[in-house]
Write a protein that holds these residues in place. Structure first.
Motif, mmCIF file in Angstrom:
data_model
loop_
_atom_site.group_PDB
_atom_site.id
_atom_site.type_symbol
_atom_site.label_atom_id
_atom_site.label_comp_id
_atom_site.label_asym_id
_atom_site.label_seq_id
_atom_site.Cartn_x
_atom_site.Cartn_y
_atom_site.Cartn_z
ATOM 1 N N VAL A 68 10.282 -19.571 8.855
ATOM 2 C CA VAL A 68 9.323 -19.435 7.755
ATOM 3 C C VAL A 68 9.286 -17.992 7.269
ATOM 4 C CG1 VAL A 68 6.905 -19.706 7.085
ATOM 5 C CG2 VAL A 68 7.945 -21.338 8.663
ATOM 6 N N ASP A 69 9.376 -17.843 5.956
ATOM 7 C CA ASP A 69 9.297 -16.511 5.343
ATOM 8 C C ASP A 69 7.993 -16.388 4.575
ATOM 9 O OD1 ASP A 69 11.895 -16.119 6.234
ATOM 10 O OD2 ASP A 69 12.780 -16.795 4.330
ATOM 11 N N LEU A 70 7.462 -15.187 4.631
ATOM 12 C CA LEU A 70 6.221 -14.871 3.905
ATOM 13 C C LEU A 70 6.621 -14.111 2.640
ATOM 14 C CD1 LEU A 70 2.999 -14.425 4.221
ATOM 15 C CD2 LEU A 70 3.627 -12.233 5.230
ATOM 16 N N SER A 71 5.997 -14.448 1.519
ATOM 17 C CA SER A 71 6.301 -13.679 0.304
ATOM 18 C C SER A 71 5.892 -12.240 0.568
ATOM 19 C CB SER A 71 5.534 -14.250 -0.887
ATOM 20 O OG SER A 71 4.154 -14.319 -0.592
ATOM 21 N N CYS A 72 6.722 -11.295 0.131
ATOM 22 C CA CYS A 72 6.525 -9.899 0.546
ATOM 23 C C CYS A 72 5.127 -9.388 0.181
ATOM 24 C CB CYS A 72 7.602 -8.995 -0.054
ATOM 25 S SG CYS A 72 7.421 -7.303 0.556
ATOM 26 N N GLU A 120 14.009 0.068 -11.092
ATOM 27 C CA GLU A 120 14.363 1.320 -10.394
ATOM 28 C C GLU A 120 13.689 1.450 -9.023
ATOM 29 O OE1 GLU A 120 16.536 3.512 -11.975
ATOM 30 O OE2 GLU A 120 16.512 2.112 -13.672
ATOM 31 N N LYS A 121 12.680 0.593 -8.738
ATOM 32 C CA LYS A 121 11.970 0.756 -7.467
ATOM 33 C C LYS A 121 12.469 -0.241 -6.438
ATOM 34 C CE LYS A 121 7.565 3.012 -7.858
ATOM 35 N NZ LYS A 121 6.155 2.804 -8.091
ATOM 36 N N LYS A 122 12.738 0.258 -5.217
ATOM 37 C CA LYS A 122 13.199 -0.639 -4.172
ATOM 38 C C LYS A 122 12.072 -0.860 -3.176
ATOM 39 C CE LYS A 122 18.151 -0.616 -3.844
ATOM 40 N NZ LYS A 122 18.278 -1.963 -4.340
ATOM 41 N N CYS A 123 11.910 -2.115 -2.711
ATOM 42 C CA CYS A 123 10.911 -2.365 -1.664
ATOM 43 C C CYS A 123 11.589 -2.126 -0.314
ATOM 44 C CB CYS A 123 10.356 -3.773 -1.742
ATOM 45 S SG CYS A 123 9.193 -4.119 -0.409
ATOM 46 N N SER A 124 11.077 -1.161 0.436
ATOM 47 C CA SER A 124 11.728 -0.804 1.688
ATOM 48 C C SER A 124 11.433 -1.838 2.779
ATOM 49 C CB SER A 124 11.249 0.570 2.143
ATOM 50 O OG SER A 124 9.855 0.512 2.361
ATOM 51 N N ILE A 125 10.443 -2.689 2.561
ATOM 52 C CA ILE A 125 10.087 -3.650 3.604
ATOM 53 C C ILE A 125 10.930 -4.932 3.485
ATOM 54 C CG2 ILE A 125 8.187 -4.969 4.664
ATOM 55 C CD1 ILE A 125 7.863 -1.907 4.932
ATOM 56 N N CYS A 126 10.953 -5.541 2.286
ATOM 57 C CA CYS A 126 11.738 -6.775 2.150
ATOM 58 C C CYS A 126 13.141 -6.492 1.623
ATOM 59 C CB CYS A 126 11.012 -7.784 1.266
ATOM 60 S SG CYS A 126 10.964 -7.313 -0.486
ATOM 61 N N LYS A 127 13.442 -5.250 1.413
ATOM 62 C CA LYS A 127 14.749 -4.831 0.862
ATOM 63 C C LYS A 127 15.045 -5.584 -0.440
ATOM 64 C CE LYS A 127 15.917 -2.346 4.603
ATOM 65 N NZ LYS A 127 14.651 -2.362 5.265
ATOM 66 N N ASP A 128 14.012 -5.774 -1.224
ATOM 67 C CA ASP A 128 14.093 -6.443 -2.527
ATOM 68 C C ASP A 128 14.427 -7.929 -2.445
ATOM 69 O OD1 ASP A 128 13.261 -4.309 -3.907
ATOM 70 O OD2 ASP A 128 15.240 -3.684 -4.609
#
Ligand code: PHE
Length: 344
Positions: free
Chosen positions: A259-263, A273-281
């Motif tokens: 099961v995955d949680l939406s970030c 231009e912005k990267k999410c460092s937690i879900c790696k986009d």
């Protein structure tokens, strides 16, 4: 004699009124009870008195002496008590209090959400055996998890029929113990420590915590599992989170899913231009494993799989806590650095 004693008494009463310190008390003692005091000079006059008067004045002077001694004692006691009086308006010294460890509070928060949904919390055993940890959970005899590289085996022998003793590598053997002990229908949540011989790094530890959940009844489906988990995620993280179920494999559930949680960090909204460092986009974060309890597992516990069905899920408490509080290193949980612990 009469006159002298009267004067002495008056003077003593007067001196008593002006006592304000320990030194005053000492002075008073010397002046009225000391060897060179007026009282002792009165005592020394007794031998010159007539026999009749000797007895009378001996008694009078002794009474007087005892009385002033006890008054001085009382004055000293009061003075001491006054010295240690509390000033309630004075700011207190800072008291360092302990607080609940973040893993305990996350564990507690998760369990109470499921309790709110009707689950009962029951604990299993940390020292397990091969049968409960693997065999009853439908792991084949040659499954790689049974390897000593993946499981801590112990040198103690418990029940010969149940194989070698070990430190449980997941909380799933709690399912077995509880299903053997109680009759369905049941809905149980079972938290506890688990052990794996993993190299310690920012995301791995040889000991961590899991929460197992399962429910067994005649009438239960994957939809119930999805509903329960979504409700948990929305209550624990935020009402706007969503879940994604990906097909997976576990020996003890069929079908199984991860099961995955939406970030919860980027909210799946990719800003240019912005990267999410937690879900790696990717927009999704894996949080748990689950599925419908395998018929072989129900049978191993003496529950008829033709009559009953069940769902089960298992999640890592550290992982959930790391996502919720954006903690980037699992080792922080075990180092007991108060600068870290104080923040929760
Ligand atoms: N025991 C599994 C693990 O440790 C998690 C799990 C529990 C999966 C229950 C499905 C059902 O990864």
């Amino acid at each position: 004699m009469q006159e002298q004693l009267k004067k002495l008494e008056e003077e003593f009463n007067q001196d008593c009124c002006s006592i304000s310190s320990e030194e005053d008390i000492q002075e008073l003692k010397v002046k009225y009870l000391g060897r060179k005091s007026l009282l002792s000079s009165l005592f020394s006059q007794i031998p010159n008195l007539s026999n009749e008067e000797k007895g009378l004045w001996g008694m009078n002077l002794n009474k007087f002496k005892l009385r002033i001694a006890s008054i001085i004692e009382e004055k000293a006691r009061k003075l001491k008590a006054k010295d240690s009086d509390f000033d309630l308006t004075f700011p207190s010294a800072k008291v360092d209090t302990g607080s609940v460890h973040v893993l305990s509070s996350v564990n507690q928060a998760i369990c109470s959400i499921f309790e709110g949904l009707g689950f009962v919390t029951l604990e299993g055993k940390e020292i397990e055996d091969e049968w409960h940890n693997f065999t009853a959970l439908n792991f084949p005899d040659d499954h790689p998890s049974r390897d000593s590289f993946d499981t801590f085996y112990l040198d103690i022998q418990q029940d010969k029929d149940k194989g070698k003793s070990l430190l449980r590598c997941h909380t799933s053997p709690s399912q077995i113990r509880i299903m053997q002990q109680y009759k369905p229908p049941m809905a149980v949540i079972s938290p506890g420590r688990v052990y794996r011989p993993d190299e310690v790094d920012a995301t791995h530890s040889f000991m961590f915590h899991q929460i197992e959940g399962f429910a067994v009844s005649q009438n239960i489906s994957f939809a119930d599992l999805k509903g329960v988990l979504l409700r948990f995620a929305q209550e624990f993280f935020s009402p706007d989170v969503n879940l994604r179920f990906r097909p997976h494999f576990f020996p003890f559930t069929e079908p199984s899913a991860e099961v995955d949680l939406s970030c919860i960090i980027c909210g799946q909204k990719k800003e240019k231009e912005k990267k999410c460092s937690i879900c790696k986009d990717k927009g999704w974060l894996e949080i748990l494993g689950c599925g419908m309890i395998h018929p072989n597992v129900l049978s191993a516990c003496g529950i008829d799989p033709k009559k009953y069905k069940g769902f089960a899920f298992g999640m890592g408490v550290e992982r959930i806590a790391m996502l919720k509080y954006r903690i980037n290193d699992i080792r922080l949980f075990y180092e007991n650095d108060v600068r870290f612990l104080n923040q929760f």
